[in-house]
Design a protein around this motif. Structure first.
Motif, short mmCIF file in Angstrom:
data_model
loop_
_atom_site.label_atom_id
_atom_site.label_comp_id
_atom_site.label_asym_id
_atom_site.label_seq_id
_atom_site.Cartn_x
_atom_site.Cartn_y
_atom_site.Cartn_z
N LEU A 11 0.97 -1.24 0.08
CA LEU A 11 0.00 -0.01 0.01
C LEU A 11 1.02 1.17 -0.04
O LEU A 11 1.79 1.30 0.80
CB LEU A 11 -0.74 -0.22 1.27
N ILE A 12 0.63 2.17 -0.92
CA ILE A 12 1.26 3.44 -0.91
C ILE A 12 0.30 4.43 0.00
O ILE A 12 -0.74 4.79 -0.52
CB ILE A 12 1.59 4.13 -2.29
N LEU A 13 0.70 5.03 1.10
CA LEU A 13 -0.29 5.69 2.04
C LEU A 13 0.46 7.21 2.04
O LEU A 13 1.58 7.43 2.17
CB LEU A 13 -0.18 5.04 3.40
N ARG A 14 -0.40 7.93 1.50
CA ARG A 14 0.02 9.44 1.56
C ARG A 14 -1.02 10.36 2.28
O ARG A 14 -2.39 10.34 2.06
CB ARG A 14 -0.15 9.84 -0.15
N GLN A 15 -0.52 10.96 3.17
CA GLN A 15 -1.18 12.11 4.03
C GLN A 15 -1.37 13.40 3.16
O GLN A 15 -0.41 13.80 2.54
CB GLN A 15 -0.47 12.54 5.47
#
Length: 380
Positions: free
Chosen positions: A161-165
């Protein structure tokens, strides 16, 4: 006795070449899967999570931690049927399986779970069935009052998973593997990864884009390998390829050079065919070969840049993340060459018949796959 051993060797070589043909044929029809992407926003006490996933792979029950190509698993036929569904039909399947679909997603503020519900589903048009389709899911949930940070757990078997805030200064951007949990993410921001952390985080992203997911790049590197087992020609070619794709990878990631995938992807397929055909017609490194490989490296770099554009790079650590991705790509390419040496170079490289019985047939198969991909990407 010598005649007997000669027959055995020929049979083994025939098996090797036929296996290569079957492998390349499967690659030609490959259905790759991509990492999921999630954009995280906390605002007004509410958590908003925009998730882009290959929903067909989840619905088919494919273990995305272990598989990069849906043709390689027993559930591949179910995946293909789901991939062919029109948007409305797939959306109905997603809504029907909502509680199970993202059961591995676990957002917590400290030790307190954040209850999430899916409020929106959007499925793109069917398009090219050989390419993954990213469906969009919008999840919302209430944050515990005053919670300063949260973590995101991703399900085992769900792949990376690429998690971006989003919506804060110095946002967190990270890579969460299946069955893993993100580090604590400050709700107010400021949790951006440092330089070394960004560098290390993006190395596996670059590596995975070659092994196991970069099938076209793998075939191109194998095309370079089969020209000659001599170290000098290989170093010249790899150096030219590395320099070129590093340049366009950086320019593409910065947005200074933008070329549509509809142009880049067919040309990458053509580059695979060219180097493979030249292997057959040439007996060694020509003066023009490194120049040609450099030109093709520019194309492959644009292909790498499209991957980074999709994942996104942390703006505060753009250069370290870009370098980490590129190092991962290089490690992947070197691994391909090392595996090729172990598979054929060590055993047969010194045999007088190596070129006629291994290098030329393998190059022929690679050329045919390149032609297939070119036709598919231009006309289908």
């Amino acid at each position: 006795m010598q005649a007997f051993y000669g027959v055995v060797i020929k049979l083994r070589l025939a098996g090797l070449v036929s296996s290569a043909v079957m492998l390349m044929a499967s690659l030609a029809a490959a259905h790759e899967v991509d990492p999921a992407i999630a954009d995280l926003t906390v605002e007004g006490g509410q958590l908003r999570l925009e998730v882009y996933i290959n929903a067909e792979a989840y619905l088919a029950g494919i273990d995305l931690d272990a598989v990069a190509d849906t043709d390689d698993v027993p559930e591949g036929a179910d995946y293909d049927r789901l991939r062919a569904l029109p948007p409305a039909a797939l959306e109905a399947r997603i809504r029907d399986r909502m509680p199970w679909l993202l059961s591995g997603l676990d957002v917590r503020a400290g030790t307190v779970p954040v209850p999430l519900r899916i409020t929106e589903v959007s499925v793109p048009e069917t398009g090219d069935l050989a390419l993954p389709r990213r469906s969009f899911l919008l999840l919302r949930g209430p944050m515990p009052p005053g919670a300063p940070a949260l973590t995101v757990g991703w399900g085992a078997g769900d792949g990376p998973l690429i998690l971006r805030q989003q919506g804060v200064e110095a946002p967190f951007t990270g890579y969460v593997g299946g069955g893993e949990r993100s580090p604590e993410i400050a709700v107010s921001g400021g949790g951006a990864l440092g330089g070394w952390q960004s560098f290390a985080t993006y190395i596996p992203v670059g590596f995975a884009h070659i092994l196991p997911k970069g099938l076209d790049h793998i075939l191109f590197v194998l095309g370079l390998f089969f020209l000659s087992l001599r170290l000098r020609p290989l170093i010249w070619q790899i150096s030219a390829f590395t320099l070129a794709h590093t340049m366009t990878l950086a320019l593409g990631a910065l947005g200074w050079v933008v070329v549509p995938g509809s142009i880049v992807e067919p040309l990458i397929a053509a580059s695979i065919t060219y180097v493979a055909v030249e292997n057959i017609l040439s007996r060694g490194l020509s003066r023009s070969r490194p120049v040609v490989v450099f030109g093709f490296g520019l194309l492959h770099g644009l292909g790498f840049a499209s991957v980074l554009e999709e994942f996104g790079l942390p703006q505060d650590q753009f250069i370290p993340a870009l370098l980490g991705f590129n190092v991962g790509v290089e490690l992947g390419q070197l691994t391909v060459i090392a595996l090729a040496f172990l598979a054929v170079g060590v055993w047969f490289g010194r045999k007088p018949w190596y070129r006629a019985r291994i290098a030329i047939p393998a190059s022929g198969v690679i050329a045919l796959v390149g032609v297939y991909w070119f036709v598919e990407r231009v006309f289908l």
